[in-house]
Design an enzyme around this catalytic site. Structure first.
Site, PDB file in Angstrom:
ATOM      1  N   ASP A  40      63.312  69.495  65.773  1.00 50.76           N
ATOM      2  CA  ASP A  40      62.303  68.526  65.126  1.00 50.76           C
ATOM      3  C   ASP A  40      61.300  69.263  63.828  1.00 50.76           C
ATOM      4  O   ASP A  40      61.446  68.982  62.658  1.00 50.76           O
ATOM      5  CB  ASP A  40      61.516  67.657  65.860  1.00 50.76           C
ATOM      6  CG  ASP A  40      62.052  67.346  67.053  1.00 50.76           C
ATOM      7  OD1 ASP A  40      63.425  67.220  66.862  1.00 50.76           O
ATOM      8  OD2 ASP A  40      61.403  66.531  67.745  1.00 50.76           O
ATOM      9  N   GLU A  56      60.385  73.907  79.156  1.00 57.20           N
ATOM     10  CA  GLU A  56      61.265  73.266  77.925  1.00 57.20           C
ATOM     11  C   GLU A  56      61.418  74.470  76.783  1.00 57.20           C
ATOM     12  O   GLU A  56      62.518  74.443  76.355  1.00 57.20           O
ATOM     13  CB  GLU A  56      60.437  72.270  77.249  1.00 57.20           C
ATOM     14  CG  GLU A  56      61.171  71.525  75.997  1.00 57.20           C
ATOM     15  CD  GLU A  56      60.084  70.312  75.720  1.00 57.20           C
ATOM     16  OE1 GLU A  56      58.827  70.195  76.050  1.00 57.20           O
ATOM     17  OE2 GLU A  56      60.618  69.467  74.553  1.00 57.20           O
TER      18      GLU A  56
HETATM   19  C1  9WN Z   1      62.081  63.381  69.516  1.00 52.72           C
HETATM   20  C2  9WN Z   1      64.052  65.419  74.556  1.00 52.72           C
HETATM   21  C3  9WN Z   1      63.793  65.741  72.971  1.00 52.72           C
HETATM   22  C4  9WN Z   1      64.978  66.978  72.466  1.00 52.72           C
HETATM   23  C5  9WN Z   1      64.718  67.306  71.150  1.00 52.72           C
HETATM   24  C6  9WN Z   1      63.199  68.005  71.161  1.00 52.72           C
HETATM   25  C7  9WN Z   1      62.148  66.724  71.498  1.00 52.72           C
HETATM   26  C8  9WN Z   1      61.697  64.399  70.644  1.00 52.72           C
HETATM   27  C9  9WN Z   1      60.266  64.558  70.736  1.00 52.72           C
HETATM   28  O1  9WN Z   1      62.501  66.243  72.942  1.00 52.72           O
HETATM   29  O2  9WN Z   1      62.016  65.817  70.599  1.00 52.72           O
HETATM   30  O3  9WN Z   1      63.370  63.324  69.630  1.00 52.72           O
HETATM   31  O4  9WN Z   1      59.306  63.691  71.297  1.00 52.72           O
HETATM   32  O5  9WN Z   1      59.507  65.563  70.491  1.00 52.72           O
HETATM   33  O6  9WN Z   1      62.588  68.363  70.008  1.00 52.72           O
HETATM   34  O7  9WN Z   1      65.558  68.566  70.906  1.00 52.72           O
HETATM   35  O8  9WN Z   1      66.206  66.380  72.378  1.00 52.72           O
HETATM   36  O9  9WN Z   1      64.019  66.733  75.312  1.00 52.72           O
END
Ligand code: 9WN
Length: 413
Positions: free
Chosen positions: A163, A384
């Site tokens: 992101d 994470e």
């Molecule tokens: C937005 C779920 C996801 C991952 C992404 C990570 C994070 C979400 C957030 O979490 O993104 O999609 O709310 O921050 O960046 O890679 O798939 O783990």
């Protein structure tokens, strides 16, 4: 050996605890839906532990597929979730399925995950069930999401899965502000300095507002955020090759998928040449996504790129920072060891890098990184993401894809 057995059991427990019965949540608190590339990593881990459960994970994700082929970045199997932006913000479009979903996609790693199940527990019936759906998704990318130069065109940084990667900073800064007020919910369980900034979120939500106004299908060249992404292109190219192999198992012609892969690889190679000439927006690989993307395509530069994974002041390990690769080189002015995709080490990315190093014949580099990744998790837990200097766990604890990739990395030793 004992450590591996203990770690494997702990990984199994993380995945079981995050299993809702329908899908495996990315983590216990932070992300209550089924995320697309998380589901692929989870599938890769479950393939070793329980192939039948792995197949159900794939089916659950594909239940969110849109009529035009897109597999969304989030499937909200339950509507009422503590997540922002949830189903009400994303809204509904004519080509969406019954289950609530987001309106964008994520790195297409599903064919690769299905290939892993197939290698461990081949079931032609399952392939016949899911290969056409994945092929539909890949064709959607091919027809709807290519830049004129042939790279995958992404319409939101969330699509990349990385992101707040600095590679999106310039394009994000140009996004016009939307008009809707909102309240973030992502800092309840995770400290603010480990998450994207408020400015980032303002832009993320402005993009969603603009995309929703066009049913998530803006005309090419007209979206408020559009980036040709080398990382997404390389993930797709690799998945196309896996899809071709799977299709051939069913007696289908793998030619079209291989052809699409070759086109993507050609576009990545041209982007590399442009980067060298200073013409490419991605620039020289200033992020692990771009580095992996360029490295995933055979090129004369491969040796140099593999070398940069060992650069102690860049992506690589150093005496004071043994955990690697940093997602942004440590000597880059925007490097931040705690803030999400701007520096920390991510186990799922390490899996991609190990896998690609093995495929490219860089056995020693692959083995080193495999051991470091497993040690990082064994010493610090299933976080994470991780601080490259201290190994401190960041973001959500008991994270599913960290557990899943550890299962696969242990199986490779
Ligand atoms: C937005 C779920 C996801 C991952 C992404 C990570 C994070 C979400 C957030 O979490 O993104 O999609 O709310 O921050 O960046 O890679 O798939 O783990």
């Amino acid at each position: 050996m004992k450590v591996s057995r203990h770690l494997l059991q702990a990984a199994r427990e993380v995945l079981a605890a995050n299993d809702t019965g329908v899908f495996v949540k990315p983590g216990p608190h932070q992300y209550p839906g089924q995320w697309n590339w998380d589901a692929a990593f989870v599938t890769i881990g479950l393939a070793h532990l329980d192939p039948a459960r792995a197949r159900d994970e794939v089916r659950a994700l594909l239940s969110g597929q849109w009529d035009d082929g897109m597999v969304p970045h989030i499937v909200f199997h339950q509507r009422d979730v503590e997540y922002f932006p949830g189903p009400d913000v994303w809204g509904r479009t004519p080509f969406a399925p019954a289950v609530a979903t987001s309106g964008i996609t994520q790195p297409p790693l599903l064919a690769t995950a299905v290939a892993r199940i197939h290698r461990i527990d081949p079931q032609p019936r399952f392939l016949a069930e899911v290969v056409p759906a994945i092929d539909h998704w890949h064709r959607w990318f091919h027809h709807q999401r290519r830049t004129p130069a042939g790279l995958v065109r992404i319409l939101h940084p969330w699509e990349s899965g990385m992101d707040n990667s600095p590679r999106f900073d310039a394009a994000l800064a140009a996004v016009p502000s939307g008009s809707e007020a909102f309240q973030r919910r992502d800092q309840v369980h995770v400290p603010a300095d480990q998450r994207p900034t408020d400015n980032d979120y303002q832009a993320y939500l402005s993009i969603v507002e603009a995309l929703r106004g066009e049913s998530y299908r803006p005309a090419p060249g007209s979206a408020v955020f559009e980036v040709g992404d080398v990382f997404m292109s390389a993930v797709l190219a690799r998945s196309e090759r896996d899809l071709a192999d799977l299709g051939e198992q069913l007696g289908h012609d793998g030619g079209p998928a291989r052809c699409r892969a070759a086109e993507l690889e050609g576009a990545i190679a041209r982007a590399w040449d442009q980067a060298q000439a200073g013409l490419c927006q991605d620039g020289a690989p200033r992020t692990i996504g771009s580095l992996w993307g360029f490295l995933a395509v055979p090129s004369p530069a491969a040796g140099r790129l593999v070398g940069s994974l060992a650069d102690p002041s860049g992506f690589g390990p150093s005496v004071d920072a043994p955990w690697y690769p940093a997602t942004v080189p440590k000597d880059d002015p925007v490097f931040d060891p705690c803030r999400y995709w701007r520096g920390p080490v991510w186990a799922n990315v390490n899996w991609l890098v190990v896998d690609m190093l093995e495929a490219g014949g860089h056995a020693e580099a692959a083995s080193r990184l495999r051991h470091v990744t497993v040690d990082m998790v064994a010493e610090n837990g299933f976080w994470e993401y991780f601080h490259p200097y201290t190994g401190q766990g960041l973001g959500s604890d008991n994270f599913s894809w960290t557990a899943a990739v550890v299962v696969d990395l242990l199986a490779r030793s």
